[in-house]
Every structure is written in C-alpha cells, then in structure tokens.
Design an enzyme around this catalytic site. Sequence first.
Site, PDB file in Angstrom:
ATOM      1  N   LYS A 252     -11.581  -8.164   5.981  1.00  0.00           N
ATOM      2  CA  LYS A 252     -11.227  -7.216   7.064  1.00  0.00           C
ATOM      3  C   LYS A 252     -12.156  -5.976   7.044  1.00  0.00           C
ATOM      4  O   LYS A 252     -12.644  -5.567   5.863  1.00  0.00           O
ATOM      5  CB  LYS A 252      -9.985  -6.294   6.572  1.00  0.00           C
ATOM      6  CG  LYS A 252      -9.167  -5.462   6.977  1.00  0.00           C
ATOM      7  CD  LYS A 252      -7.822  -4.789   6.579  1.00  0.00           C
ATOM      8  CE  LYS A 252      -7.440  -3.675   7.631  1.00  0.00           C
ATOM      9  NZ  LYS A 252      -6.558  -3.326   6.973  1.00  0.00           N
TER      10      LYS A 252
ATOM     11  N   CYS B  31       0.537  -0.857   0.457  1.00  0.00           N
ATOM     12  CA  CYS B  31      -0.190  -0.012  -0.222  1.00  0.00           C
ATOM     13  C   CYS B  31       0.632   1.436  -0.273  1.00  0.00           C
ATOM     14  O   CYS B  31       2.113   0.946   0.534  1.00  0.00           O
ATOM     15  CB  CYS B  31      -1.203   0.234   1.243  1.00  0.00           C
ATOM     16  SG  CYS B  31      -2.540   0.895   1.184  1.00  0.00           S
TER      17      CYS B  31
ATOM     18  N   SER C  33      -6.375  -3.332  14.770  1.00  0.00           N
ATOM     19  CA  SER C  33      -6.398  -2.416  15.507  1.00  0.00           C
ATOM     20  C   SER C  33      -7.223  -1.877  16.564  1.00  0.00           C
ATOM     21  O   SER C  33      -7.294  -2.362  17.710  1.00  0.00           O
ATOM     22  CB  SER C  33      -5.482  -1.285  15.016  1.00  0.00           C
ATOM     23  OG  SER C  33      -5.982  -0.779  14.199  1.00  0.00           O
TER      24      SER C  33
ATOM     25  N   LYS D  12     -12.261  -4.814   2.115  1.00  0.00           N
ATOM     26  CA  LYS D  12     -11.619  -4.002   2.670  1.00  0.00           C
ATOM     27  C   LYS D  12     -12.726  -2.940   2.682  1.00  0.00           C
ATOM     28  O   LYS D  12     -12.511  -2.181   2.064  1.00  0.00           O
ATOM     29  CB  LYS D  12     -10.290  -3.873   2.472  1.00  0.00           C
ATOM     30  CG  LYS D  12      -9.710  -2.675   3.986  1.00  0.00           C
ATOM     31  CD  LYS D  12      -8.232  -2.183   3.605  1.00  0.00           C
ATOM     32  CE  LYS D  12      -7.471  -1.408   4.553  1.00  0.00           C
ATOM     33  NZ  LYS D  12      -6.497  -1.041   3.733  1.00  0.00           N
TER      34      LYS D  12
HETATM   35  C1  PBG Z   1      -3.380   0.151   4.651  1.00  0.00           C
HETATM   36  C2  PBG Z   1      -4.321  -0.719   5.661  1.00  0.00           C
HETATM   37  C3  PBG Z   1      -4.183   0.098   7.084  1.00  0.00           C
HETATM   38  C4  PBG Z   1      -4.574  -1.178   7.365  1.00  0.00           C
HETATM   39  C5  PBG Z   1      -3.610  -1.624   7.146  1.00  0.00           C
HETATM   40  N1  PBG Z   1      -3.300  -2.102   5.932  1.00  0.00           N
HETATM   41  C6  PBG Z   1      -5.658   1.106   7.463  1.00  0.00           C
HETATM   42  C7  PBG Z   1      -6.609   1.961   6.661  1.00  0.00           C
HETATM   43  O1  PBG Z   1      -7.055   1.111   5.391  1.00  0.00           O
HETATM   44  O2  PBG Z   1      -6.153   3.118   6.725  1.00  0.00           O
HETATM   45  C8  PBG Z   1      -5.884  -0.945   9.484  1.00  0.00           C
HETATM   46  C9  PBG Z   1      -5.416  -2.378   9.922  1.00  0.00           C
HETATM   47  C10 PBG Z   1      -6.088  -2.000  11.627  1.00  0.00           C
HETATM   48  O3  PBG Z   1      -6.546  -1.825  11.690  1.00  0.00           O
HETATM   49  O4  PBG Z   1      -5.188  -2.971  12.291  1.00  0.00           O
HETATM   50  N2  PBG Z   1      -2.510   0.361   3.731  1.00  0.00           N
END
Ligand code: PBG
Length: 338
Positions: A263, A135, A289, A210
């Site tokens: 996710k 990403c 998280s 996602k």
């Molecule tokens: C984006 C990414 C995110 C997470 C994993 N990869 C954050 C987002 O999309 O803002 C979130 C993982 C988590 O909240 O533990 N690179």
Amino acid sequence: MNDLLTTHTQAERGASGFPTVRMRRLRSGEALRSLVRETHLRPEEFVYPLFIREGSNVREPVGSMPGVYQLSSDEAAREAEECLALGVRSVLLFGIPSDKDEQGSGAWAEVGVVQHAVRELKARYPELLVVTDVCLCEYTSHGHCGVLRGDDVDNDLSLDLLARTAVSHVEAGADVVAPSNMMDGTVGSIRRALDAAGRSASPILAYSTKYASAFYGPFREAAESAPAFGDRRSYQMDPANRREALREVELDVEEGADMVMVKPALAYLDVISDVRATTGLPVAAYNVSGEYSMVKAAAANGWLDERRAALEILTSIKRAGADFIITYYAKDAAGWLP
Ligand code: PBG
C-alpha cells in the site's frame, strides 16, 4: 516439446524475427485478444472500503472522493447489498467515532462504531466477508496510529490497545482483521491475543508494506484522521525503499500473517511484484484514496476516459502480482467488467 525447443533456438539466433514473426497477428479482433489475455479482473477479487459513522440515515459525501460517503451502518448495509449484487463479496470497514480521546478508546469499545456496523452487516448478509481496519488514528484526539509518549508514538504501549481492538472486532463478528498501524510486532501481538480469546481461526491481513504516502490525503478527509501535528514517517515506510519491503513481509509472515498487503498500489508496482515473487501467501494491494481521486478529478475535467483509466490501473495492479485489490472503484469496476 521438441518443437518448442526448436522455436526457442531459432529465436535466439534471430532467425525467426520479422517478417516471419508478426506480433500484430494476435491483436486482430477482440475474440483473439481475449483468448491470449494474461490478466483478468474479477469482482470477487475486489474489496470495497466503507467509512462508518454513528447514527442512522447518514450518507455524507466525501468532497475529495466523488462517489464515496461517510455512512451510518444502515446505509452501509445498502452499499453491501449493492456490492453483493455486483459480485463484490468483501468490504473493509473504517470507523469514524463521534468522540476521540488520547488513547483512542473508541477503537476497542464493545459498542464502538465499527463493532456495531460489523454486527449489523453480518446479521443481514452472513455471506459478506467483513474485514476491519485495525488502527487508532481515527479514534485518537491527536490522529496518530498509536498512543503518544511525549511527541512520539510509543510502539510497545500501543500494541496491547491494538490487539484489544482486533479481538473486539472479531468478537463483533469480523471475518478478517487488517492491522494498518505499522507498529513493530503488531501482527504477532494480535495473533497471540486472538488465540488467547479462542479465535485461532480468524485470519490476519497484514498491511506489511505501508508507505508514508501523499496518496492518503483524501482518505484522511474521509476518515477524519489527519494527524494533529507531525506526520507518520516515524512508523510508515520511506517511499524510496524497496528491499525493506521484503523484510517487513518476512517479519509479518514469521509473526503469523495469513495474507500480506502492499500500500499504496500504483506507485509501488515494483514492490507488489517483489512481494509476489518472495512469498507464497496471498498478496493484497490497496489502490488508495489519492489514486482514486486523481482519476476522478481528471475524468471530471474531461481529461481522461474514467472507465478505461480505472480498469487499466486495476489491471496493472493484478499484472504486477496482486491476488486481490482493495479499491474505491470496486462497485464501478465490477459493473464495467464484461
Ligand atoms: C490508517 C489508514 C490509512 C489508510 C488506510 N488505513 C491512512 C493513513 O495511514 O494515514 C489510507 C487508505 C487510503 O488512502 O485510501 N488507519
């Protein structure tokens, strides 16, 4: 076989209900309960996320995620060693570069923060499975997951940069790449780039479904990746949509995904179950998280039994149909398992 059929017919007639049937019979004692248990957690089915910073001897606590740190790669290696000792054989790397720019060029730098960590981890622990997040949000000055044209994330312009990032991770030694950027066509473009680079054996774990979720809040502090303006709703999925998840999975499978992911996990157990029912591919779930921080915060207040709550959540994710779980609880849970 005949006995089974008879039992079924009786059950349908309601002839074998209470008091003949007593469900509590199989709940008396742990030996019996464990004999008939349907879902099991295993340390090798956990993936432990690591946030990598530049430098050495860095171990910076993440305020909103007790027990989680931003780590330099030498410190990350200590975490990896602990994981292996506990039976957790896989890690997922996120990079926090010291410099960011409009394009996110740190993401595909040969000497980038993740590339460096991958080399170090694989050199020390060849048996460790190293997965990398693909990403741009941690690397762009604006914090979006692709490059901007005006105020919008340009899908097609981002694809090449993301594919370069994936190839550079694999060239550094990553075992699996996991695109989380939610650009259309990202899986196909990464597959073609890997094949062209002679990396046709490297698998892709697609973050297929996602959602644009509030539960990523603590991660954005950990990864320093909050968008500077706007939000991610023009590329991540609407939490209200269930059928759309199956279209996302179908497209990623067509584009060459080897494994698919749902996710977040906890608020999306129905989606995990649907995806499990419609694909033969391994299904991952990301226990994100916010799901971790909620339990930590409640436990710190004495409002929840942390161990039981965390294991119950992980069990529910497996029960819904996930084959493996990416979780900040990986080490704790592995230690708590019998
Ligand atoms: C984006 C990414 C995110 C997470 C994993 N990869 C954050 C987002 O999309 O803002 C979130 C993982 C988590 O909240 O533990 N690179």
